[in-house]
Write a protein that holds these residues in place. Structure first.
Motif, short mmCIF file in Angstrom:
data_model
loop_
_atom_site.label_atom_id
_atom_site.label_comp_id
_atom_site.label_asym_id
_atom_site.label_seq_id
_atom_site.Cartn_x
_atom_site.Cartn_y
_atom_site.Cartn_z
N THR A 62 0.84 -1.20 0.00
CA THR A 62 0.00 0.00 0.00
C THR A 62 0.87 1.25 0.00
OG1 THR A 62 -0.08 -0.03 2.42
CG2 THR A 62 -1.85 -1.16 1.25
N THR A 63 0.24 2.40 -0.22
CA THR A 63 0.95 3.67 -0.14
C THR A 63 -0.07 4.76 0.21
OG1 THR A 63 2.51 5.14 -1.25
CG2 THR A 63 0.74 4.22 -2.61
N TRP A 64 0.30 6.01 0.03
CA TRP A 64 -0.62 7.11 0.31
C TRP A 64 -1.89 6.94 -0.51
CZ3 TRP A 64 4.68 8.10 -0.29
CH2 TRP A 64 5.33 8.58 0.87
N LYS A 65 -3.04 7.15 0.12
CA LYS A 65 -4.38 7.11 -0.51
C LYS A 65 -4.80 5.72 -0.96
CE LYS A 65 -4.13 11.93 -2.02
NZ LYS A 65 -4.25 12.88 -3.16
N SER A 66 -4.07 4.69 -0.55
CA SER A 66 -4.51 3.32 -0.88
C SER A 66 -5.81 3.00 -0.14
CB SER A 66 -3.44 2.30 -0.47
OG SER A 66 -2.34 2.34 -1.33
N ALA A 67 -6.58 2.08 -0.71
CA ALA A 67 -7.79 1.63 -0.05
C ALA A 67 -7.43 0.97 1.28
CB ALA A 67 -8.54 0.64 -0.94
N PRO A 68 -8.11 1.32 2.37
CA PRO A 68 -7.80 0.73 3.68
C PRO A 68 -8.05 -0.78 3.72
CG PRO A 68 -9.17 2.71 3.90
CD PRO A 68 -9.17 2.34 2.44
N ILE A 69 -7.34 -1.42 4.62
CA ILE A 69 -7.56 -2.86 4.84
C ILE A 69 -8.68 -2.97 5.88
CG2 ILE A 69 -6.46 -5.07 5.32
CD1 ILE A 69 -5.23 -3.54 2.97
N SER A 70 -9.89 -2.75 5.44
CA SER A 70 -11.06 -2.72 6.32
C SER A 70 -11.46 -4.15 6.70
CB SER A 70 -12.22 -2.03 5.62
OG SER A 70 -12.60 -2.79 4.47
N GLU A 71 -12.42 -4.25 7.62
CA GLU A 71 -12.89 -5.58 8.01
C GLU A 71 -13.60 -6.27 6.85
OE1 GLU A 71 -14.57 -6.11 11.84
OE2 GLU A 71 -13.33 -4.57 12.78
N ALA A 72 -14.23 -5.46 5.98
CA ALA A 72 -14.86 -6.06 4.80
C ALA A 72 -13.81 -6.65 3.88
CB ALA A 72 -15.66 -4.98 4.05
N VAL A 73 -12.68 -5.95 3.73
CA VAL A 73 -11.58 -6.47 2.91
C VAL A 73 -10.98 -7.71 3.57
CG1 VAL A 73 -9.24 -5.98 2.08
CG2 VAL A 73 -11.05 -4.26 1.83
N LEU A 74 -10.79 -7.64 4.89
CA LEU A 74 -10.19 -8.77 5.61
C LEU A 74 -11.04 -10.03 5.50
CD1 LEU A 74 -8.82 -7.00 8.80
CD2 LEU A 74 -7.47 -8.11 7.01
N ALA A 75 -12.35 -9.86 5.35
CA ALA A 75 -13.23 -11.03 5.22
C ALA A 75 -12.91 -11.84 3.97
CB ALA A 75 -14.69 -10.57 5.19
#
Length: 340
Positions: free
Chosen positions: A65-78
């Motif tokens: 990741t870098t600046w402004k990358s999509a966060p590693i949210s709980e939805a992503v972690l699923a």
């Protein structure tokens, strides 16, 4: 299975936009990264959306990741069934970690603070010397046809001065290294640094106000946390010595900006500011018009050299992770509370 076969099973997802890849990776670091696994690159000239990220993260061992990358949210972690490592090619990991769930899952996290800090420390030294040698006002007078050879424009030498560092983290420690040839005395203020650690750094610990009152040059390196909000207010600014230099390359919220403007109007001291409460700095800000201030638009840490350093060091760190070697730039959960 051969070593190359094991590597081929590792999925590495790079969130960096397609048009920024060359800013971060040399041909050598690209070769190393491609040898570590199967790399999937961002096909867009923009960051992924959360939906695009979660559609791609399944089966990936590493996400870059870098600046402004999509966060590693709980939805992503699923959807992140194989994720073991997040390699953040930027400073603070907080923008990409909306929760600490990654730590519950045993996913390890890296950041690039050191690679950025090297550039920030150079900027600090450059700003100290620029202020002290009055380079900008002298240049202005000369360009306007005047002669700046007068007492008002004489050099303020760094050599032998007392420098106060507020915060003794990674950037401040790089600043200390750069200051060593100048024979300065260094004071420090940091609640997380012991007397023994300070001695090892060659620093004398002082309470905040004592440091400000005693130092010829004060440089801020504290993180942006509730405890440091406006830690430098009207009373602290009033303690600065006449002719002192104040440097802020950390975060604008560390200083009460309104109080700073009022104190600077007295022309008692000089300031160099790379960060502000609101960024970009307002066009009508009085700071833009003051002769005893240098203003920069948050440039201290990121430049073409530092981006390539970030990429090279992070690829080396990913390789260390896969080789089972100790990591140098890991961000542990307990560190989040004192990170900007």
């Amino acid at each position: 299975m051969t070593e190359r076969g094991r590597h081929a099973m590792r999925g590495i997802l790079v969130q960096i936009p397609r048009n920024a890849v060359e800013c971060f990776f040399t041909s050598e670091s690209l070769d190393i990264l491609n040898d570590l696994g199967v790399v999937e690159w961002n096909p867009y000239d923009r960051p992924f959306t959360e939906q695009e990220l979660l559609e791609r993260i399944q089966g990936k061992h590493t996400v870059i990741t870098t600046w402004k990358s999509a966060p590693i949210s709980e939805a992503v972690l699923a959807h992140a069934d194989e994720l073991k490592l997040i390699a953040h090619m930027a400073g603070s990991v907080k923008p990409i970690l909306p929760s600490t769930e990654v730590y519950r899952r045993g996913i390890r996290v890296l950041n690039s603070n050191y690679a950025i800090g090297v550039s920030v420390s150079e900027s600090v030294l450059a700003l100290i010397l620029t202020l002290g040698h009055k380079i900008i006002p002298v240049d202005r007078v000369m360009r306007e046809g005047g002669n700046a050879k007068s007492a008002a424009y004489e050099t303020y030498e760094l050599r032998g001065r007392t420098v106060g560092l507020i915060g003794l983290g990674m950037v401040a420690r790089e600043v200390i290294k750069l200051l060593q040839p100048f024979g300065v005395r260094i004071l420090g203020c940091d609640p997380f640094v012991s007397e023994a650690q300070a001695r090892e750094l060659g620093v004398v610990l002082k309470p905040l106000r004592e440091l400000i009152a005693e130092a010829d040059i004060v440089s801020l390196h504290a993180p942006k946390v509730p405890e440091t909000f406006r830690m430098i207010g009207k009373e602290e600014l009033s303690l600065l010595r006449d002719g002192a230099l104040l440097i802020n390359t950390a975060r604008g919220d560390l200083i009460d900006e309104a109080a700073l403007v009022e104190e600077l109007k007295k022309n008692r001291f000089y300031a160099a500011l790379d960060v502000f409460v609101l960024e970009p700095l307002r066009a009508d800000s009085e700071l833009r018009r003051m002769d005893n201030v240098i203003v920069r638009p948050h440039l201290a840490g990121v430049n073409p050299d530092s981006r390539l350093r970030i990429g090279t060091m992070m690829v080396e760190e990913i390789k260390r992770f896969y080789n089972g070697d100790p990591l140098r730039f890991e961000v542990r959960e307990e560190q989040l509370d004192i990170m900007t």
